[in-house]
Design a protein around this motif. Structure first.
Motif: not given
Lengths: 325, 325
Positions: B186-187, B190-191, B217
């Motif tokens: 999930d990071d 977003r990135m 996650q």
């Protein structure tokens, strides 16, 4: 406000929640805006959330800068403010912080304890006789003093933080021994116990006494650990988050408020799971705007809609499948 | 292996999954132990997990150091290894890493691409005719080449990583446009999009083409975003985690394997939710021991038990409550 005094509601009408914690002015900057001074503090966020379920009394200190406007935010939701202690000549606790771009990291820019630094909780007879007590994040010695004054409470929950794990761990553990429920960020739960998994950390805390552990996981939601088993609930999914400040205390207020509204039942099983859902729903409104702005105009229907949606986004139906050996 | 050719199973018996990705030796150190050299790689973890559902073909390169013992791990679970490319004189991809005390942070100590550095996927006719294709985390140009060769695939999913977002973002986005499902941490989601919330990031990716977004996650589980709605599932709760390496690929293998076993159905709604549960269950076994050790002796009954338990730990029953205005 007022419920009708008929049937089982008569019994519930005498239930009450006391929260002891901070009352603050917050300055918050996020990538999506900022506020230089807004009402905040753990006891405030908690009380507003819990006010949807039951009578709530707030115990905490304020200074001369805490005015009628701030009292009115609490009173307009029926929160009892008689035990808010006004310290003449003092200033209200002030916190300033800034959040990173995805709102997961935050930096404290300023902390002025002011009247909160000398806080010695003084409970009125009414606060002391609460059925349900929430010890928001304050120094653990003070939490224990309050807890001992509330001998009649049927359910006592507490929060804490990394600061007290670092500086007052023995006292914190003594305090934990005297409560029914510990609510803590999941990283802090691991830090407190030195256990690497949520489950092992929660079980270690339960061996101290609490029967209910709630690990707050920020945007990932929260986990509930009890003797009956485990329950996981995600945060309510939002397209936009403006300000996470107070999310954990709003969650706690909804969770504890729901339990208080059913204090004649054993807080276990489905009751605790539903309490998690109500806390999660209210916390999601809290973070959609700054400070208490959104929760101040929150309606019952909006809360119920999000609890229903939480059920939809977590439900799956199993179906038999033939797996290969 | 073989299913009986009767009823609807006849149709399912011709379904197959092709995975293209890394085959590796891993050296892993965690607070609970270490291994100096064990079978790993995204395609391996994926294939073992998917093998519980359907025929799986692995496409990826190995060197002279990849021996009968390693092939046997895959074959003993019925995985087709004919498309594993042995590069004479070469060495197999090697990765070494160390995990922090709570297993959430990891540091790469060594990466030797070896034969993986020159990998040009060569698909046999059988691999090309797969019903379901998984493009594990490799350079996005290569993923796109493979995808274009598999014109018959009914469902194509892909993984990627921060390295390609940093160094080959345009190519990565072109690749994403050609798949049905993006599975990403999930990071990284977003990135990739520059969007701060999971939901806004997922919706931005869906505008590129994929109809199914899975945000991994880690210990908090995974989120599913489709046009039908959202679904969140926690990781299977474990008291002890020994080695998280390969968890994401095991999850993907279970998820995609389940979809492949139902490839005659529209991959939507409850089917995708159940697929998430099977992926989550298998990933939980993966992390209980090092590398592939636990999954190698995993049984169908164990998987089904954990899917049932996942349902129990996420289920709550709503009940009407009278909230206060």
């Amino acid at each position: 406000m007022g419920r009708e005094d008929t049937g089982p509601l008569r019994f519930r009408a005498v239930m009450s929640v006391t929260v002891v914690g901070s009352i603050a002015f917050d300055a918050v900057k996020t990538p999506f805006g900022e506020r230089e001074r807004m009402l905040g503090g753990s006891a405030v966020h908690f009380a507003l959330a819990a006010s949807f379920f039951d009578d709530v009394r707030v115990v905490g200190p304020v200074g001369d800068d805490f005015g009628e406007e701030e009292y009115e935010v609490l009173r307009s939701r029926g929160v009892e403010t008689a035990d808010i202690e006004h310290v003449p000549g003092g200033k209200t606790f002030f916190w300033a912080g800034e959040y990173g771009w995805n709102l997961n990291d935050r930096e404290t820019l300023d902390t002025q304890l002011n009247v909160f630094g000398e806080f010695q909780p003084k409970l009125s007879d009414e606060s002391r006789s609460a059925d349900v007590l929430f010890l928001a994040n304050i120094q653990p010695d003070l939490q224990r003093e309050v807890r001992e004054q509330c001998a009649e409470a049927r359910f006592v929950a507490m929060d804490s933080m990394n600061l007290w794990i670092d500086t007052a761990k023995d006292s914190l553990i003594e305090t934990i021994k005297g409560v029914d429920c510990l609510m803590l960020n999941d990283d802090e739960l691991r830090m407190l116990t030195g256990r690497p998994t949520l489950l092992s950390a929660a079980h270690e805390v339960m061996a101290l006494g609490p029967k209910v552990i709630v690990a707050k996981q920020g945007e990932y939601g929260a986990a509930l650990v009890t003797e009956d088993g485990l329950f996981f609930l995600p945060a309510y999914p939002l397209e936009i988050v403006l300000d996470p400040t107070g999310a954990g205390d709003s969650f706690a207020g909804g969770f504890i408020g729901y339990i208080a509204a059913h204090a004649h039942d054993e807080p276990a099983g489905q009751l605790l799971r539903r309490a998690m859902a109500y806390g999660t729903a209210i916390a999601s409104f809290n973070v959609e705007e700054f400070g208490t702005e959104r929760v101040q105009r929150l309606t019952r229907e909006e809360i119920v809609d999000r609890v229903d949606e939480l059920q939809r986004v977590t439900h799956f139906e199993n179906a038999p499948i033939e797996l290969r050996a």
